[in-house]
Design an enzyme around this catalytic site. Structure first.
Site, PDB file in Angstrom:
ATOM      1  N   SER A 106       0.725  -1.185   0.035  1.00 11.99           N
ATOM      2  CA  SER A 106       0.154  -0.120   0.173  1.00 11.99           C
ATOM      3  C   SER A 106       0.786   1.172   0.063  1.00 11.99           C
ATOM      4  O   SER A 106       1.569   1.417  -0.755  1.00 11.99           O
ATOM      5  CB  SER A 106      -0.969   0.067   1.344  1.00 11.99           C
ATOM      6  OG  SER A 106      -1.825  -0.957   1.108  1.00 11.99           O
ATOM      7  N   ASP A 250      -2.386   5.871  -3.927  1.00 11.34           N
ATOM      8  CA  ASP A 250      -1.349   5.125  -3.488  1.00 11.34           C
ATOM      9  C   ASP A 250      -0.903   3.873  -4.272  1.00 11.34           C
ATOM     10  O   ASP A 250      -1.381   3.987  -5.165  1.00 11.34           O
ATOM     11  CB  ASP A 250      -1.435   4.574  -2.024  1.00 11.34           C
ATOM     12  CG  ASP A 250      -2.550   3.616  -1.965  1.00 11.34           C
ATOM     13  OD1 ASP A 250      -3.494   3.715  -2.964  1.00 11.34           O
ATOM     14  OD2 ASP A 250      -2.544   2.793  -1.140  1.00 11.34           O
ATOM     15  N   ASP A 252      -1.246   0.850  -4.631  1.00  5.84           N
ATOM     16  CA  ASP A 252      -1.909  -0.270  -4.912  1.00  5.84           C
ATOM     17  C   ASP A 252      -3.508   0.257  -5.467  1.00  5.84           C
ATOM     18  O   ASP A 252      -4.284  -0.492  -5.654  1.00  5.84           O
ATOM     19  CB  ASP A 252      -2.071  -1.416  -4.050  1.00  5.84           C
ATOM     20  CG  ASP A 252      -2.780  -0.925  -2.728  1.00  5.84           C
ATOM     21  OD1 ASP A 252      -2.767   0.373  -2.398  1.00  5.84           O
ATOM     22  OD2 ASP A 252      -3.524  -1.695  -2.022  1.00  5.84           O
ATOM     23  N   ASP A 254      -5.949   2.061  -3.775  1.00  7.06           N
ATOM     24  CA  ASP A 254      -7.225   1.757  -2.854  1.00  7.06           C
ATOM     25  C   ASP A 254      -7.368   3.187  -2.076  1.00  7.06           C
ATOM     26  O   ASP A 254      -8.431   3.058  -1.460  1.00  7.06           O
ATOM     27  CB  ASP A 254      -7.172   0.272  -2.049  1.00  7.06           C
ATOM     28  CG  ASP A 254      -6.006   0.461  -1.032  1.00  7.06           C
ATOM     29  OD1 ASP A 254      -5.080   1.482  -1.138  1.00  7.06           O
ATOM     30  OD2 ASP A 254      -6.044  -0.550  -0.422  1.00  7.06           O
TER      31      ASP A 254
END
Length: 462
Positions: A106, A250, A252, A254
């Site tokens: 993340s 970010d 990834d 999400d």
């Protein structure tokens, strides 16, 4: 200690000692434990797991280790390659798979990576299932497949496109209005998979895209947590190109944050507030966010006649309370939008589409939109954990000190004052104590955080 085992997954730094960092041996061990758990859960002949990753430098290595471990257990793998966390979540039910693994840390810096584990619905595992996997990983009872029963890998690179198609088909995503508005947007993809997915979505919506750090090479050009102090380049590009606003995600994809046309932050906490305002205006209902999120969501929800409730921190906790309360939108104040009509997972692509629909509907600038919401200011501080620091004792001490205030202890200690709040908790993703505060001004929020850091020092004797 930089190997963290929790319900959020297995997270650590690359290299170093086995059992203390995310080494190849640790990656294999925890992938094995997940595969064994999966087979225990669903007694059947054939098993399938979707595996995807962000663009971290270590991603390809960790993905190959994980996929080949699953093959060794007799589990088939769908390799979606460079992807986003929400895309893998969407792919699991589309593939009729038994689970999924996302390889991403993340917002953590580039030396980190992690295994995020999904069930057959494409949702994160709860604490009970996560604990079972940790127990399996520490046992010597894992049994692998014989040579005639090994799994196989199938590559499928179509899922970002399929994810975007699903978003464009959502009833509340107003594609014609967005196309007509002819927005210009700067996208900071932090050189990860957001640089692939977000521009593709925007182009499908007729938005003019200016790309900034959209090369998915894993060399993050700044700290990948989407906070104001890390985003000076995005601010400069928004002003330089006279863009309507900026987007940052970010690694990834999400978490989602916006920057207004003046190069000022919209406020990461207000991503969910704005998207909820739009959804609630079209489909009235309830909302949920976690305890570390702004009070502004409560205010906006009540304005639309709905009920707001806070969960413990952690996506699975938010999702469970959302399902219980039958909410129309929820998420986390760190820019995580969870829209059940899409899927039960934080999804920056869904957030972008809803935010664009709101702007097209309101016909106002991003800075003007921000002024329509209650103004709260949040402080986010942390204390690094050191050996011998008694976190539980510290939190208990705080609970006793503030026993006459409104306390919530389902996740650390949250103290609600009339005009402000503070939330103290041990992080699931980093070796730190998080200290979140909110008040009517930034100075008050920061001062409240400093006050509690000093009090923690008194209790801990440091």
């Amino acid at each position: 200690m930089t190997l963290i085992k929790s319900i959020s997954g297995i997270r650590g730094t690359i290299g170093g000692q086995v059992g203390e960092n995310l080494t190849p041996i640790d990656a294999v061990k925890f992938a094995s434990a997940y595969g064994v758990w999966l087979k225990q859960q669903r007694q059947k002949e054939n098993y399938k797991v979707v595996v995807g990753r962000d663009a971290r430098i270590s991603g390809k290595m960790i993905q190959n280790l994980v996929m080949n471990t699953l093959i060794g257990l007799g589990i088939d793998v769908v390799d979606v390659g460079l992807s986003t966390t929400p895309t893998v979540e969407v792919a699991v039910p589309m593939e009729h798979a038994d689970g999924g693994i996302i390889l991403t840390a993340s917002h953590n810096p580039k030396q980190w990576n992690a295994l995020k584990l999904l069930n057959e619905k494409g949702e994160f595992l709860d604490a009970v299932e996560g604990a079972k996997i940790l127990d399996i990983a520490e046992s010597d009872t894992m049994e692998f497949a014989d040579v005639d029963s090994l799994g196989k890998i199938t590559k499928n690179k179509a899922y970002i496109d399929l994810h975007i198609i699903e978003i464009l088909d959502l009833d509340l995503v107003n594609v014609p209005a967005i196309e007509e508005a002819r927005f210009k947007v700067v996208v900071d993809g932090v050189n990860s998979t957001g640089g692939i997915a977000i521009p593709l979505l925007l182009e499908r919506l007729g938005v003019e895209v200016v790309k900034l750090y959209c090369e998915p090479n894993g060399h993050f050009p700044h700290n990948p947590e989407p906070l104001k102090e890390h985003l000076t380049d995005l601010s400069d590009e928004v002003k330089k190109h006279n863009a309507d606003f900026g987007i940052v995600v970010d690694p990834d994809v999400d978490r989602l944050a916006f920057m207004d046309e003046n190069g000022d932050m919209f406020g990461e906490e207000y991503t969910l507030v704005a998207c909820a305002d739009y959804v609630l205006g079209k489909t009235p209902g309830n909302t949920v966010s976690n305890m570390s999120s702004t009070r502004a969501l409560r205010d906006v929800t009540e304005k639309h006649g709905g009920m707001y409730e806070a969960s413990a921190v952690g996506e699975v906790n938010v999702v469970n309370l959302m399902k219980k309360n039958n909410v129309v939108i929820g998420g986390e104040g760190n820019g995580g939008i969870i829209y059940p009509d899409a899927h039960y997972g934080r999804d920056a692509l869904v957030g972008v589409a809803l935010f664009l629909s709101l702007l097209a509907d309101k016909k106002m600038s991003v800075s003007a939109l921000r002024k329509t919401y209650p103004s709260y200011f949040m402080g986010k501080k942390k204390i690094q954990l050191t050996p011998g620091l008694d976190v539980d004792g510290i939190l208990k001490g705080m609970e006793e000190r503030y026993q006459n205030e409104q306390l919530t202890t389902i996740d650390g200690v949250k103290i609600d004052f009339s005009e402000s709040w503070v939330h103290l908790r041990k992080s699931n993703t980093e070796p730190i104590i998080r200290i979140y505060t909110e008040a009517k001004s930034q100075e008050e929020a920061d001062a409240l955080g400093d006050k509690f850091i000093a009090e923690i020092g008194e209790i801990a004797g440091i």
